[in-house]
Design a protein around this motif. Sequence first.
Motif, PDB file in Angstrom:
ATOM      1  N   THR A  84       0.864  -1.010   0.036  1.00 60.22           N
ATOM      2  CA  THR A  84      -0.076   0.005  -0.036  1.00 60.22           C
ATOM      3  C   THR A  84       0.903   1.236   0.010  1.00 60.22           C
ATOM      4  OG1 THR A  84      -1.695   1.219   1.280  1.00 60.22           O
ATOM      5  CG2 THR A  84      -0.164   0.138   2.455  1.00 60.22           C
ATOM      6  N   SER A 126      -0.373   3.855   1.177  1.00 56.97           N
ATOM      7  CA  SER A 126      -0.910   4.685   2.635  1.00 56.97           C
ATOM      8  C   SER A 126      -0.377   4.332   3.952  1.00 56.97           C
ATOM      9  CB  SER A 126      -2.466   4.384   2.851  1.00 56.97           C
ATOM     10  OG  SER A 126      -2.841   4.788   4.056  1.00 56.97           O
ATOM     11  N   GLN A 176      -2.862   2.786   6.330  1.00 55.53           N
ATOM     12  CA  GLN A 176      -3.209   1.663   6.394  1.00 55.53           C
ATOM     13  C   GLN A 176      -2.001   0.758   6.705  1.00 55.53           C
ATOM     14  OE1 GLN A 176      -4.469   0.945   2.251  1.00 55.53           O
ATOM     15  NE2 GLN A 176      -5.873   2.625   2.280  1.00 55.53           N
ATOM     16  N   GLU A 206      -5.798   2.341  -2.287  1.00 57.72           N
ATOM     17  CA  GLU A 206      -7.225   1.920  -2.201  1.00 57.72           C
ATOM     18  C   GLU A 206      -7.489   0.952  -1.359  1.00 57.72           C
ATOM     19  OE1 GLU A 206     -10.244   3.387  -3.467  1.00 57.72           O
ATOM     20  OE2 GLU A 206      -8.987   5.109  -4.221  1.00 57.72           O
ATOM     21  N   LEU A 207      -8.282   0.965  -0.366  1.00 55.28           N
ATOM     22  CA  LEU A 207      -8.307  -0.256   0.892  1.00 55.28           C
ATOM     23  C   LEU A 207      -8.924  -1.447   0.060  1.00 55.28           C
ATOM     24  CD1 LEU A 207      -8.427  -0.906   3.693  1.00 55.28           C
ATOM     25  CD2 LEU A 207     -10.543  -0.168   3.722  1.00 55.28           C
ATOM     26  N   SER A 208     -10.098  -1.261  -0.903  1.00 53.74           N
ATOM     27  CA  SER A 208     -10.363  -2.516  -1.363  1.00 53.74           C
ATOM     28  C   SER A 208      -9.330  -3.310  -2.233  1.00 53.74           C
ATOM     29  CB  SER A 208     -11.809  -2.051  -2.509  1.00 53.74           C
ATOM     30  OG  SER A 208     -11.114  -1.209  -3.553  1.00 53.74           O
ATOM     31  N   LEU A 236     -11.533   4.119   9.940  1.00 54.60           N
ATOM     32  CA  LEU A 236     -10.551   4.386   8.607  1.00 54.60           C
ATOM     33  C   LEU A 236     -11.281   5.161   7.626  1.00 54.60           C
ATOM     34  CD1 LEU A 236      -7.614   3.655   8.322  1.00 54.60           C
ATOM     35  CD2 LEU A 236      -8.432   1.670   6.811  1.00 54.60           C
ATOM     36  N   GLU A 264     -14.147   4.837   4.851  1.00 56.83           N
ATOM     37  CA  GLU A 264     -14.681   3.172   4.915  1.00 56.83           C
ATOM     38  C   GLU A 264     -15.173   2.937   6.336  1.00 56.83           C
ATOM     39  OE1 GLU A 264     -13.892   1.733   2.404  1.00 56.83           O
ATOM     40  OE2 GLU A 264     -12.406   2.929   1.446  1.00 56.83           O
TER      41      GLU A 264
END
Length: 235
Positions: A6, A8, A11, A31-33, A130, A133
């Motif tokens: 990631t 981020s 994250q 992107e978290l997904s 988060l 999200e």
Amino acid sequence: MTPPRTSSREQQAFFSALGLQVELQAEASGELSEVVSALIGWYADSARAAEAKVFALTGRQPPPREVLAGWVGRVLPADAEGDALIGYAADALLIAGDHGASPSALQLMVFESGDAGLYLLRPQTQRKLLGAEGWVPMTLHSPDTEAALSGIYRYEGCTRAFTEHARGCEACLAALEEWDFEHGLPAGFDEFRRALPAKRKPRMEEGEPEEGVAIFIPRPPPEPPKQAPWWKFWG
């Protein structure tokens, strides 16, 4: 296969705190997904999953009964399958955590990505708000079970795990009896309603009425009737 990455820092710190392997790389997606999808693929390996106390499911894969039974600490119902098995295990873990009151008790949670999910065993204190999200990972126990453990009984809200637990729990039986005594248990809790002795609130004795001081308020004397005008006497 490379570990999930990631861009981020938030994250990366979050997943590392959960004991999940996510590397920080400037060129990676934030992107978290996408990160969760990569995690699901990474922990599809059973050896990695066992070490991290997780398991990954894609599509309509059946949940690993042996893993869940090990997490709960007992054999799970043979007739519970799929989502019902996961829900039962999540409820059982919540109940085991001091009736859901212990923030450090392990719970069954999930990161979802489409029709796939990464299921993990973690205390609720490790969940995080988060960004956009919301709270992640998501808890999987029934809100009806959580309410019943707190002494609130919803219509048709008696879950299987709570029923099995409450039969042998003095605290839950006492709370059920009190609710039945005060309000009457709703549909779904019939087993406990029949099992409890029929009781009614004792009638309050009102006693003899107390003597008070009568206050007399005099009324003004009535006015004399008005006489008809003199011309009314002449026809």
